[in-house]
Design a protein around this motif. Structure first.
Motif, PDB file in Angstrom:
ATOM      1  N   THR A 134     -66.267  74.478 -87.328  1.00  0.00           N
ATOM      2  CA  THR A 134     -67.395  74.088 -86.474  1.00  0.00           C
ATOM      3  C   THR A 134     -67.235  72.655 -85.994  1.00  0.00           C
ATOM      4  OG1 THR A 134     -68.895  75.616 -87.583  1.00  0.00           O
ATOM      5  CG2 THR A 134     -69.895  73.796 -86.377  1.00  0.00           C
ATOM      6  N   ALA A 135     -66.768  71.781 -86.866  1.00  0.00           N
ATOM      7  CA  ALA A 135     -66.547  70.387 -86.483  1.00  0.00           C
ATOM      8  C   ALA A 135     -65.563  70.311 -85.315  1.00  0.00           C
ATOM      9  CB  ALA A 135     -66.024  69.596 -87.672  1.00  0.00           C
ATOM     10  N   ALA A 136     -64.511  71.126 -85.381  1.00  0.00           N
ATOM     11  CA  ALA A 136     -63.507  71.134 -84.313  1.00  0.00           C
ATOM     12  C   ALA A 136     -64.113  71.652 -83.008  1.00  0.00           C
ATOM     13  CB  ALA A 136     -62.312  71.982 -84.722  1.00  0.00           C
ATOM     14  N   ARG A 137     -64.954  72.677 -83.110  1.00  0.00           N
ATOM     15  CA  ARG A 137     -65.590  73.220 -81.906  1.00  0.00           C
ATOM     16  C   ARG A 137     -66.526  72.199 -81.271  1.00  0.00           C
ATOM     17  NH1 ARG A 137     -65.999  78.093 -84.937  1.00  0.00           N
ATOM     18  NH2 ARG A 137     -68.178  77.654 -85.447  1.00  0.00           N
ATOM     19  N   VAL A 138     -67.241  71.447 -82.116  1.00  0.00           N
ATOM     20  CA  VAL A 138     -68.145  70.429 -81.580  1.00  0.00           C
ATOM     21  C   VAL A 138     -67.350  69.335 -80.870  1.00  0.00           C
ATOM     22  CG1 VAL A 138     -69.793  68.617 -82.191  1.00  0.00           C
ATOM     23  CG2 VAL A 138     -69.991  70.876 -83.232  1.00  0.00           C
ATOM     24  N   ARG A 139     -66.244  68.912 -81.475  1.00  0.00           N
ATOM     25  CA  ARG A 139     -65.404  67.899 -80.815  1.00  0.00           C
ATOM     26  C   ARG A 139     -64.899  68.406 -79.463  1.00  0.00           C
ATOM     27  NH1 ARG A 139     -63.323  67.146 -86.185  1.00  0.00           N
ATOM     28  NH2 ARG A 139     -64.071  65.173 -87.065  1.00  0.00           N
ATOM     29  N   LYS A 140     -64.509  69.678 -79.436  1.00  0.00           N
ATOM     30  CA  LYS A 140     -64.035  70.263 -78.180  1.00  0.00           C
ATOM     31  C   LYS A 140     -65.154  70.287 -77.154  1.00  0.00           C
ATOM     32  CE  LYS A 140     -61.252  72.658 -75.487  1.00  0.00           C
ATOM     33  NZ  LYS A 140     -62.172  73.022 -74.410  1.00  0.00           N
ATOM     34  N   SER A 141     -66.366  70.633 -77.574  1.00  0.00           N
ATOM     35  CA  SER A 141     -67.487  70.674 -76.629  1.00  0.00           C
ATOM     36  C   SER A 141     -67.812  69.289 -76.101  1.00  0.00           C
ATOM     37  CB  SER A 141     -68.726  71.280 -77.295  1.00  0.00           C
ATOM     38  OG  SER A 141     -69.295  70.402 -78.249  1.00  0.00           O
ATOM     39  N   LEU A 142     -67.632  68.272 -76.940  1.00  0.00           N
ATOM     40  CA  LEU A 142     -67.873  66.895 -76.498  1.00  0.00           C
ATOM     41  C   LEU A 142     -66.833  66.470 -75.465  1.00  0.00           C
ATOM     42  CD1 LEU A 142     -68.800  65.304 -79.934  1.00  0.00           C
ATOM     43  CD2 LEU A 142     -70.340  65.667 -77.998  1.00  0.00           C
ATOM     44  N   LYS A 143     -65.590  66.888 -75.675  1.00  0.00           N
ATOM     45  CA  LYS A 143     -64.550  66.587 -74.686  1.00  0.00           C
ATOM     46  C   LYS A 143     -64.847  67.301 -73.373  1.00  0.00           C
ATOM     47  CE  LYS A 143     -60.613  64.890 -73.247  1.00  0.00           C
ATOM     48  NZ  LYS A 143     -60.577  65.433 -71.874  1.00  0.00           N
ATOM     49  N   ASN A 178     -76.343  56.691 -76.275  1.00  0.00           N
ATOM     50  CA  ASN A 178     -75.388  55.614 -76.524  1.00  0.00           C
ATOM     51  C   ASN A 178     -74.438  55.992 -77.658  1.00  0.00           C
ATOM     52  OD1 ASN A 178     -76.857  55.137 -78.982  1.00  0.00           O
ATOM     53  ND2 ASN A 178     -78.363  53.982 -77.785  1.00  0.00           N
ATOM     54  N   SER A 179     -73.674  55.034 -78.102  1.00  0.00           N
ATOM     55  CA  SER A 179     -72.642  55.302 -79.112  1.00  0.00           C
ATOM     56  C   SER A 179     -73.209  55.536 -80.511  1.00  0.00           C
ATOM     57  CB  SER A 179     -71.645  54.138 -79.154  1.00  0.00           C
ATOM     58  OG  SER A 179     -72.305  52.926 -79.477  1.00  0.00           O
ATOM     59  N   ASP A 180     -74.539  55.402 -80.689  1.00  0.00           N
ATOM     60  CA  ASP A 180     -75.142  55.664 -82.001  1.00  0.00           C
ATOM     61  C   ASP A 180     -75.180  57.156 -82.325  1.00  0.00           C
ATOM     62  OD1 ASP A 180     -75.648  52.995 -82.542  1.00  0.00           O
ATOM     63  OD2 ASP A 180     -77.650  53.041 -81.646  1.00  0.00           O
ATOM     64  N   LEU A 181     -75.068  58.005 -81.318  1.00  0.00           N
ATOM     65  CA  LEU A 181     -75.266  59.435 -81.528  1.00  0.00           C
ATOM     66  C   LEU A 181     -74.166  60.050 -82.384  1.00  0.00           C
ATOM     67  CD1 LEU A 181     -76.406  60.610 -77.976  1.00  0.00           C
ATOM     68  CD2 LEU A 181     -77.819  60.019 -79.948  1.00  0.00           C
ATOM     69  N   SER A 182     -74.580  60.951 -83.268  1.00  0.00           N
ATOM     70  CA  SER A 182     -73.627  61.709 -84.070  1.00  0.00           C
ATOM     71  C   SER A 182     -73.024  62.810 -83.205  1.00  0.00           C
ATOM     72  CB  SER A 182     -74.339  62.342 -85.270  1.00  0.00           C
ATOM     73  OG  SER A 182     -75.245  63.340 -84.817  1.00  0.00           O
ATOM     74  N   PRO A 183     -71.923  63.425 -83.629  1.00  0.00           N
ATOM     75  CA  PRO A 183     -71.351  64.526 -82.845  1.00  0.00           C
ATOM     76  C   PRO A 183     -72.345  65.656 -82.575  1.00  0.00           C
ATOM     77  CG  PRO A 183     -69.767  63.779 -84.465  1.00  0.00           C
ATOM     78  CD  PRO A 183     -71.053  63.052 -84.766  1.00  0.00           C
ATOM     79  N   SER A 184     -73.086  66.075 -83.606  1.00  0.00           N
ATOM     80  CA  SER A 184     -74.009  67.189 -83.422  1.00  0.00           C
ATOM     81  C   SER A 184     -75.180  66.814 -82.523  1.00  0.00           C
ATOM     82  CB  SER A 184     -74.526  67.687 -84.771  1.00  0.00           C
ATOM     83  OG  SER A 184     -75.002  66.622 -85.566  1.00  0.00           O
ATOM     84  N   ALA A 185     -75.603  65.557 -82.537  1.00  0.00           N
ATOM     85  CA  ALA A 185     -76.690  65.127 -81.649  1.00  0.00           C
ATOM     86  C   ALA A 185     -76.182  65.014 -80.215  1.00  0.00           C
ATOM     87  CB  ALA A 185     -77.254  63.795 -82.119  1.00  0.00           C
ATOM     88  N   ALA A 186     -75.025  64.389 -80.039  1.00  0.00           N
ATOM     89  CA  ALA A 186     -74.464  64.219 -78.693  1.00  0.00           C
ATOM     90  C   ALA A 186     -74.182  65.566 -78.029  1.00  0.00           C
ATOM     91  CB  ALA A 186     -73.186  63.394 -78.758  1.00  0.00           C
ATOM     92  N   ALA A 187     -73.875  66.576 -78.833  1.00  0.00           N
ATOM     93  CA  ALA A 187     -73.598  67.903 -78.281  1.00  0.00           C
ATOM     94  C   ALA A 187     -74.822  68.497 -77.594  1.00  0.00           C
ATOM     95  CB  ALA A 187     -73.116  68.834 -79.385  1.00  0.00           C
ATOM     96  N   ASN A 188     -76.010  67.909 -77.826  1.00  0.00           N
ATOM     97  CA  ASN A 188     -77.237  68.402 -77.205  1.00  0.00           C
ATOM     98  C   ASN A 188     -77.576  67.688 -75.900  1.00  0.00           C
ATOM     99  OD1 ASN A 188     -78.615  70.460 -79.063  1.00  0.00           O
ATOM    100  ND2 ASN A 188     -78.041  68.852 -80.491  1.00  0.00           N
ATOM    101  N   LEU A 189     -76.644  66.908 -75.369  1.00  0.00           N
ATOM    102  CA  LEU A 189     -76.890  66.187 -74.124  1.00  0.00           C
ATOM    103  C   LEU A 189     -76.663  67.052 -72.888  1.00  0.00           C
ATOM    104  CD1 LEU A 189     -75.192  62.765 -74.994  1.00  0.00           C
ATOM    105  CD2 LEU A 189     -77.647  63.176 -74.681  1.00  0.00           C
ATOM    106  N   GLY A 190     -76.194  68.280 -73.100  1.00  0.00           N
ATOM    107  CA  GLY A 190     -75.866  69.143 -71.971  1.00  0.00           C
ATOM    108  C   GLY A 190     -77.037  69.417 -71.049  1.00  0.00           C
ATOM    109  N   GLY A 191     -78.220  69.638 -71.621  1.00  0.00           N
ATOM    110  CA  GLY A 191     -79.383  69.916 -70.796  1.00  0.00           C
ATOM    111  C   GLY A 191     -79.769  68.731 -69.932  1.00  0.00           C
ATOM    112  N   ALA A 231     -70.543  60.908 -75.473  1.00  0.00           N
ATOM    113  CA  ALA A 231     -69.752  62.051 -75.921  1.00  0.00           C
ATOM    114  C   ALA A 231     -68.389  61.596 -76.440  1.00  0.00           C
ATOM    115  CB  ALA A 231     -69.575  63.049 -74.781  1.00  0.00           C
ATOM    116  N   ALA A 232     -67.773  60.657 -75.733  1.00  0.00           N
ATOM    117  CA  ALA A 232     -66.456  60.153 -76.149  1.00  0.00           C
ATOM    118  C   ALA A 232     -66.553  59.455 -77.497  1.00  0.00           C
ATOM    119  CB  ALA A 232     -65.902  59.204 -75.092  1.00  0.00           C
ATOM    120  N   ALA A 233     -67.593  58.635 -77.682  1.00  0.00           N
ATOM    121  CA  ALA A 233     -67.766  57.914 -78.950  1.00  0.00           C
ATOM    122  C   ALA A 233     -68.044  58.889 -80.096  1.00  0.00           C
ATOM    123  CB  ALA A 233     -68.906  56.905 -78.824  1.00  0.00           C
ATOM    124  N   ALA A 234     -68.893  59.875 -79.841  1.00  0.00           N
ATOM    125  CA  ALA A 234     -69.254  60.830 -80.884  1.00  0.00           C
ATOM    126  C   ALA A 234     -68.060  61.685 -81.308  1.00  0.00           C
ATOM    127  CB  ALA A 234     -70.388  61.730 -80.396  1.00  0.00           C
TER     128      ALA A 234
END
Length: 456
Positions: free
Chosen positions: A252-261, A194-207, A235-238
């Motif tokens: 790294t922050a920019a790369r994580v945002r890109k991975s979330l997109k 859900n929208s509680d996830l931080s960017p670094s946590a949401a980035a682990n949703l791929g699996g 991912a959008a919220a994070a």
């Protein structure tokens, strides 16, 4: 005996989770000052080091030199958090081994600290010592047990709300479809997507997304679509949040945002909807290529079997597969088969130098795609690339083809439909077999001799 904080060496949190079980244990629990000193030691030792490899080595050496300064079997979760904040990316297996027993013990608490301990334990699981089949099974069973415990913790939601959950989400997504199904992991983890996830946590949703899109998961379309929607929304919220973990690392922050997109796009892609295989190939616009004739899209190659190899100059396995791709190109040079290496603007170029091309040089191309394209021309010569290379207007991690890692190969038939996906370019025998079958199906000429799969 009082210790000087500056005599300790400092490291990143993954490192802190890797200490050796054999480290000397002190009788008394560590003080906050001792933990602060441990972190400061690593920071001091690495602050002037810019080379990532040198920094990693110094980090590990510093951690190992200070392992006996802390009573790891008495450390508290708040103190672990101090280590995690700075030492998360350390590659020190000794630290993980030292902390593992304590984390397992704390993970049994039905509290926020217990939920966080399970999360940390999974995020810094120690290296496997017994690599036999029995050892691997036992290790996987233990990891699965901690995962289920963490998800069942009555305070698990608070752990995610606090911007944590990296280890739990990554481990959940790493399980096989069979284990995911057996333990109803998706059902247990879905409430936390859900929208509680931080960017670094949401980035682990791929699996987890991989499981949802895997036919072996046997999810019905409605359930799969619902979970994809949750992942896309998370991912959008994070992607709009700032993550304290990357406060001092904007790149790294920019790369994580890109991975979330990319993840959000993947959730809404033809691949995720199950509309890739045996459907017309998703449109890709090519903005540059070394093709002798104009190449704007796959439509320009209709009538041929098209082997699409997603790759980038920084990808070692991609470059390592070049000899096999070269063999494939040679086999089909007189037949209606096109091999296209698809990449995209990366903002930098990794040149291969030296007679053996094993040394690399990173060349900045940020904001200058023409420079990156021009460099590719020389790269093609240097690396003896005998196939077409094309830059796509979309990320090389193309969501419609479900590209989450490279190299990644798809095969398109002469009518423009995707017939195979998720192949590896080094598996030349399998690729050639599939290509030959398509040529035969469309009554097109194919090689009469079997593939000579030679090593270069």
């Amino acid at each position: 005996m009082t210790r000087s904080p500056r005599k300790l060496l400092a490291l990143p949190i993954a490192a802190f989770l890797s200490l050796t079980a054999g480290s000397a244990a002190l009788a008394a629990p560590p003080t906050d000052a001792e933990v602060d000193a441990f972190v400061a030691a690593v920071s001091d030792a690495t602050k002037d080091i810019t080379d990532p490899r040198d920094k990693a080595k110094t980090t590990v050496d510093t951690i190992k030199a200070n392992l006996d300064k802390i009573s790891w079997n008495e450390i508290s979760v708040p103190q672990l958090e101090k280590l995690a904040a700075k030492l998360y990316m350390s590659p020190c297996p000794e630290l993980r081994a030292a902390l593992h027993p304590r984390l397992l013990e704390l993970s049994k608490l039905d509290t926020v600290d217990g939920a966080r301990a399970a999360d940390l334990a999974l995020g810094a699981w120690p290296n496997l010592k017994d690599t036999s089949e029995a050892g691997r099974k036992a290790d996987l069973a233990a990891k699965t047990e901690v995962l289920l415990r963490g998800l069942a913790n009555p305070k698990a939601a608070d752990n995610f709300k606090n911007g944590k959950g990296h280890g739990i989400l990554r481990t959940a997504g790493s399980l096989s479809p069979a284990l995911m199904t057996e333990h109803k992991v998706l059902e247990k983890v879905e409430p936390f997507i859900n929208s509680d996830l931080s960017p670094s946590a949401a980035a682990n949703l791929g699996g987890i997304l991989n499981y949802v899109t895997d036919e072996d998961s046997k999810l019905d379309k409605a359930e799969a679509a619902r979970v994809r929607g949750r992942i896309a929304a998370a991912a959008a919220a994070a992607s709009t949040k700032d993550d304290p973990r990357y406060a001092d690392d904007p790149k790294t922050a920019a790369r994580v945002r890109k991975s979330l997109k990319d993840m959000e796009d993947l959730c809404n892609s033809a691949f995720a909807r199950g509309e890739l295989l045996n459907h017309p190939a998703p449109n890709i616009k090519f903005v540059w290529s070394n093709s002798a004739s104009p190449l704007n899209s796959f439509a320009d190659l209709k009538g041929k079997v098209v082997v699409v190899d997603f790759w980038a100059t920084w990808c070692g396995p991609c470059v390592g597969s070049f000899p096999k791709v070269r063999q494939l190109v040679e086999r089909y040079k007189d037949y209606p088969v096109a091999v296209v290496g698809v990449t995209s603007d990366q903002g930098y170029h990794i040149a291969r130098i030296g007679d053996d091309k094993k040394k690399t040089e990173k060349i900045d191309c940020d904001g200058d795609p023409k420079k990156e394209h021009d460099l590719m021309t020389q790269y093609i010569k240097d690396m003896d690339i005998t196939w077409t290379i094309a830059f796509s207007d979309k990320s090389v991690f193309n969501p419609d083809f479900g590209v989450r890692g490279i190299p990644h190969v798809a095969i398109i038939d002469p009518e423009g439909k995707v017939r195979h996906n998720g192949l590896h370019p080094a598996n030349i025998a399998k690729d050639a077999e599939l290509i030959d079958k398509l040529l035969e199906e469309f009554k097109l000429p194919k090689p009469s001799e079997p593939l000579a799969n030679k090593d270069e």
